[in-house]
Design a protein around this motif. Structure first.
Motif, mmCIF file in Angstrom:
data_model
loop_
_atom_site.group_PDB
_atom_site.id
_atom_site.type_symbol
_atom_site.label_atom_id
_atom_site.label_comp_id
_atom_site.label_asym_id
_atom_site.label_seq_id
_atom_site.Cartn_x
_atom_site.Cartn_y
_atom_site.Cartn_z
ATOM 1 N N UNK A 167 -7.289 3.043 -10.704
ATOM 2 C CA UNK A 167 -8.034 2.890 -9.456
ATOM 3 C C UNK A 167 -9.526 3.163 -9.660
ATOM 4 N N UNK A 168 -9.850 4.205 -10.421
ATOM 5 C CA UNK A 168 -11.254 4.558 -10.634
ATOM 6 C C UNK A 168 -12.003 3.463 -11.379
ATOM 7 N N UNK A 169 -11.381 2.877 -12.403
ATOM 8 C CA UNK A 169 -12.046 1.825 -13.167
ATOM 9 C C UNK A 169 -12.251 0.575 -12.320
ATOM 10 N N UNK A 170 -11.294 0.266 -11.448
ATOM 11 C CA UNK A 170 -11.478 -0.873 -10.550
ATOM 12 C C UNK A 170 -12.678 -0.645 -9.632
ATOM 13 N N UNK A 171 -12.757 0.514 -9.023
ATOM 14 C CA UNK A 171 -13.875 0.789 -8.112
ATOM 15 C C UNK A 171 -15.196 0.810 -8.878
ATOM 16 N N UNK A 172 -15.215 1.440 -10.054
ATOM 17 C CA UNK A 172 -16.446 1.492 -10.848
ATOM 18 C C UNK A 172 -16.910 0.095 -11.228
ATOM 19 N N UNK A 173 -15.975 -0.773 -11.538
ATOM 20 C CA UNK A 173 -16.329 -2.152 -11.907
ATOM 21 C C UNK A 173 -16.906 -2.890 -10.696
ATOM 22 N N UNK A 174 -16.298 -2.696 -9.530
ATOM 23 C CA UNK A 174 -16.829 -3.324 -8.322
ATOM 24 C C UNK A 174 -18.241 -2.836 -8.019
ATOM 25 N N UNK A 175 -18.491 -1.549 -8.219
ATOM 26 C CA UNK A 175 -19.831 -1.003 -8.021
ATOM 27 C C UNK A 175 -20.821 -1.676 -8.971
ATOM 28 N N UNK A 176 -20.426 -1.831 -10.242
ATOM 29 C CA UNK A 176 -21.318 -2.458 -11.220
ATOM 30 C C UNK A 176 -21.661 -3.888 -10.808
ATOM 31 N N UNK A 177 -20.656 -4.637 -10.358
ATOM 32 C CA UNK A 177 -20.910 -6.010 -9.915
ATOM 33 C C UNK A 177 -21.856 -6.031 -8.721
ATOM 34 N N UNK A 178 -21.591 -5.169 -7.745
ATOM 35 C CA UNK A 178 -22.411 -5.150 -6.531
ATOM 36 C C UNK A 178 -23.854 -4.787 -6.853
ATOM 37 N N UNK A 234 -0.323 13.291 -1.507
ATOM 38 C CA UNK A 234 -0.536 12.595 -2.779
ATOM 39 C C UNK A 234 -1.706 11.619 -2.680
ATOM 40 N N UNK A 235 -1.843 10.959 -1.558
ATOM 41 C CA UNK A 235 -2.994 10.067 -1.351
ATOM 42 C C UNK A 235 -4.305 10.845 -1.464
ATOM 43 N N UNK A 236 -4.352 12.020 -0.831
ATOM 44 C CA UNK A 236 -5.559 12.849 -0.910
ATOM 45 C C UNK A 236 -5.839 13.284 -2.347
ATOM 46 N N UNK A 237 -4.775 13.636 -3.076
ATOM 47 C CA UNK A 237 -4.951 14.104 -4.451
ATOM 48 C C UNK A 237 -5.451 12.974 -5.351
ATOM 49 N N UNK A 238 -4.902 11.784 -5.190
ATOM 50 C CA UNK A 238 -5.376 10.641 -5.979
ATOM 51 C C UNK A 238 -6.829 10.348 -5.635
ATOM 52 N N UNK A 239 -7.158 10.361 -4.349
ATOM 53 C CA UNK A 239 -8.539 10.117 -3.927
ATOM 54 C C UNK A 239 -9.501 11.110 -4.593
ATOM 55 N N UNK A 240 -9.158 12.371 -4.566
ATOM 56 C CA UNK A 240 -10.027 13.390 -5.152
ATOM 57 C C UNK A 240 -10.256 13.136 -6.632
ATOM 58 N N UNK A 241 -9.193 12.807 -7.347
ATOM 59 C CA UNK A 241 -9.332 12.594 -8.789
ATOM 60 C C UNK A 241 -10.068 11.294 -9.112
ATOM 61 N N UNK A 242 -9.869 10.279 -8.304
ATOM 62 C CA UNK A 242 -10.623 9.042 -8.495
ATOM 63 C C UNK A 242 -12.116 9.300 -8.327
ATOM 64 N N UNK A 243 -12.480 10.049 -7.305
ATOM 65 C CA UNK A 243 -13.904 10.360 -7.075
ATOM 66 C C UNK A 243 -14.495 11.165 -8.228
ATOM 67 N N UNK A 244 -13.713 12.064 -8.798
ATOM 68 C CA UNK A 244 -14.181 12.831 -9.950
ATOM 69 C C UNK A 244 -14.463 11.903 -11.137
ATOM 70 N N UNK A 245 -13.580 10.950 -11.373
ATOM 71 C CA UNK A 245 -13.796 10.019 -12.480
ATOM 72 C C UNK A 245 -15.001 9.116 -12.222
ATOM 73 N N UNK A 246 -15.187 8.694 -10.980
ATOM 74 C CA UNK A 246 -16.355 7.871 -10.660
ATOM 75 C C UNK A 246 -17.650 8.628 -10.938
ATOM 76 N N UNK A 247 -17.659 9.901 -10.631
ATOM 77 C CA UNK A 247 -18.849 10.713 -10.902
ATOM 78 C C UNK A 247 -19.111 10.803 -12.406
ATOM 79 N N UNK A 248 -18.046 10.914 -13.205
ATOM 80 C CA UNK A 248 -18.219 10.978 -14.661
ATOM 81 C C UNK A 248 -18.749 9.655 -15.198
ATOM 82 N N UNK A 249 -18.255 8.537 -14.671
ATOM 83 C CA UNK A 249 -18.744 7.227 -15.115
ATOM 84 C C UNK A 249 -20.210 7.058 -14.730
ATOM 85 N N UNK A 250 -20.573 7.489 -13.535
ATOM 86 C CA UNK A 250 -21.978 7.435 -13.120
ATOM 87 C C UNK A 250 -22.863 8.245 -14.061
#
Length: 534
Positions: free
Chosen positions: A233-244, A390-406
């Motif tokens: 999920x994090x890589x998909x969102x990060x890729x969309x951010x890069x395209x945008x 579980x949705x909240x936990x996945x969201x939190x971890x996805x946001x952490x990975x997005x911050x690392x990619x940034x």
């Protein structure tokens, strides 16, 4: 003791596949459920439409592709005749990597793993008899070295059949990480250049093919390469951010193109984590596009996606078990709110699906759609203490990975530095170790094995190389060689400057240039990148 083996999976300290702790019981006191927004409203946790499947059923988009274009055309038409509602075409290894079927590096793989397409003539044969203004077509070509070329062939083939670009609906994968991380070619494009080619397609479709989804971030393939649900999920969102961000740099406001960005997710074994992944990904995506990228239109903030049930979860041992696996994967995708679905066939761990296996997979979708009632209400698991937690936990971890990619400078930089490779390889290695030592159960592989294996005859791909070679000979003999050289020179000039490469690709295809000839222009300029593997 009753003599039965203990279930080694039922242990204290359980976690999801992505390592999220799972409690034995979820209660309102420990896990109060916030009331999420209704379906169809930002941030779309509960789905992208108010009534979901009562408003629009998911697209039954079964994957097909093998041999020559004529072979695959027959399979595509069979699936449509038996109730598929859209087309999902997979292309062979040489086509995905931008090589003609008769190239020395490609000959052994012609027609293997997908259909061979070398020219616009092949594209005409591939979709012959299929109404392209009525049927949505997914083109599963991901490597930017070839994705734009194949799309150009599709557009020119449609043009020859009398269709205007505005009438065409479909999706192209077009993912630079497939070129540089997941399924590398003999000569890999530099990540920044591969990403540039990918964005050229997005920009061209924005201006000329408005109903086309010019990119589909291939989370499924990240998953097959080792990513867990959170990383996918994090890589998909990060890729969309890069395209945008790149489209904004080119002068396109986010609301002008964002509604045509799509994703391609896996549905794997951890049933509830997969459902939570889809819900969390939509929530994160909507907030990132609103708060970081300034999207105002609701459709610009919607994460729309296709799901394929996990091929890597299927086993060659006890292959009929794969019918059950794929059905549960499909159920998770639907409960999670997918817009489009492919169910993998039971023999895919052995070969390209046979006709019987392909129809069984197709009818799995029909059973799910028409017999189970799962489509009667939107987001039926909303309010579950476990699913919401579980949705909240996945969201939190996805946001952490997005911050690392940034922090690494964005996704392209993370690929160039080998960060993505490192994490996918580590996960894939750990997963295989867990299967090998038995701490991760795979039925029929490391537990509950059968003494008498079931024999299934693998599907035999029809002869492909010689028919494709003959067509290429005729094409090269009958075209205007000087014109081909001129349009390829123009393509080279565009690729070496900041001009969009799609218009010269269309000219090259119209002149009779082959897939390999166009892709070689890109490889010559920016090929030979070596993955930073350590």
């Amino acid at each position: 003791m009753n003599g039965r083996p203990q279930d080694t999976d039922a242990v204290a300290g359980a976690t999801t596949d992505a390592g999220i702790p799972v409690e034995a019981v979820y209660t309102p006191e420990r896990h109060p459920v916030r009331t999420p927004e209704p379906p169809g409203e930002p941030p779309f946790t509960r789905g992208v439409r108010p009534l979901m499947y009562r408003e629009r059923p998911w697209a039954v988009r079964q994957l097909a592709g093998f041999g020559t274009p004529e072979d695959t055309n027959r399979r595509l038409r069979l699936l449509l005749e038996h109730g598929a509602t859209a087309i999902n075409t997979v292309f062979d290894f040489p086509t995905n990597r931008g090589y003609d079927s008769d190239a020395p590096l490609a000959q052994a793989d012609a027609g293997q793993g997908g259909v061979a397409v070398d020219s616009v003539e092949d594209m005409l044969a591939l979709y012959a008899g299929i109404p392209l203004d009525e049927v949505s077509v997914s083109i599963v070509v991901s490597h930017p070295v070839a994705a734009g070329v194949v799309l150009a062939m599709y557009l020119v083939a449609a043009e020859r059949r009398g269709y205007r670009p505005e009438a065409l609906a479909g999706t192209l994968q077009n993912d630079f990480m497939m070129e540089t991380v997941v399924l590398t070619a003999p000569s890999v494009l530099e990540p920044a250049f591969a990403f540039r080619l990918s964005t050229d397609v997005v920009e061209y479709c924005l201006e000329h093919v408005p109903r086309w989804n010019a990119i589909s971030y291939t989370g499924y393939n990240y998953r097959e390469a080792g990513a867990d649900a959170v990383q996918e999920a994090a890589l998909v969102v990060a890729h969309a951010v890069a395209t945008a961000e790149e489209m904004a740099r080119r002068g396109h406001p986010v609301d002008s193109f964002a509604s045509r960005l799509t994703a391609f997710f896996s549905a794997d074994n951890d049933f509830f984590e997969e459902i939570a992944k889809y819900r969390a990904a939509r929530r994160v995506y909507a907030r990132v596009f609103a708060e970081r990228l300034g999207a105002r239109e609701p459709r610009s903030r919607m994460l729309r996606y296709h799901v394929q049930t996990a091929g890597s979860a299927l086993t060659a041992q006890q292959p009929l078990n794969n019918v059950t696996r794929a059905a549960y994967h499909a159920l998770a995708a639907v409960l999670g709110g997918a817009q489009s679905l492919h169910v993998s066939a039971y023999d895919e761990a052995l070969s390209i699906p046979s006709e019987n296996a392909a129809l069984t997979a197709l009818h799995t979708q029909h059973i799910l759609r028409h017999e189970t009632g799962v489509d009667r209400t939107a987001d039926p698991l909303a309010g579950s203490h476990y699913v919401e937690s579980l949705t909240d936990a996945v969201e939190e971890r996805v946001c952490e990975l997005l911050a690392r990619i940034d922090a690494l400078g964005g996704l392209v930089a993370a690929v160039e530095q080998g960060w993505v490779h490192k994490h996918l390889l580590a996960n894939a290695y750990d997963r295989q170790l867990a299967i090998d030592d038995g701490t991760r159960t795979v039925v029929g592989v490391n537990r509950f094995r059968s003494e008498e294996p079931l024999h299934i005859d693998p599907f035999r791909v029809p002869a492909t190389l010689e028919p494709q070679r003959d067509k290429l000979r005729r094409l090269r003999a009958g075209r205007d060689g000087a014109r081909v050289r001129a349009v390829l020179d123009d393509l080279r000039d565009a690729a070496g400057s900041d001009r969009n490469t799609m218009p010269p690709l269309l000219d090259a295809v119209r002149a009779g240039a082959t897939l390999g000839e166009c892709s070689e222009v890109f490889r010559t300029l920016h090929g030979g990148w070596r993955q930073p593997l350590i």
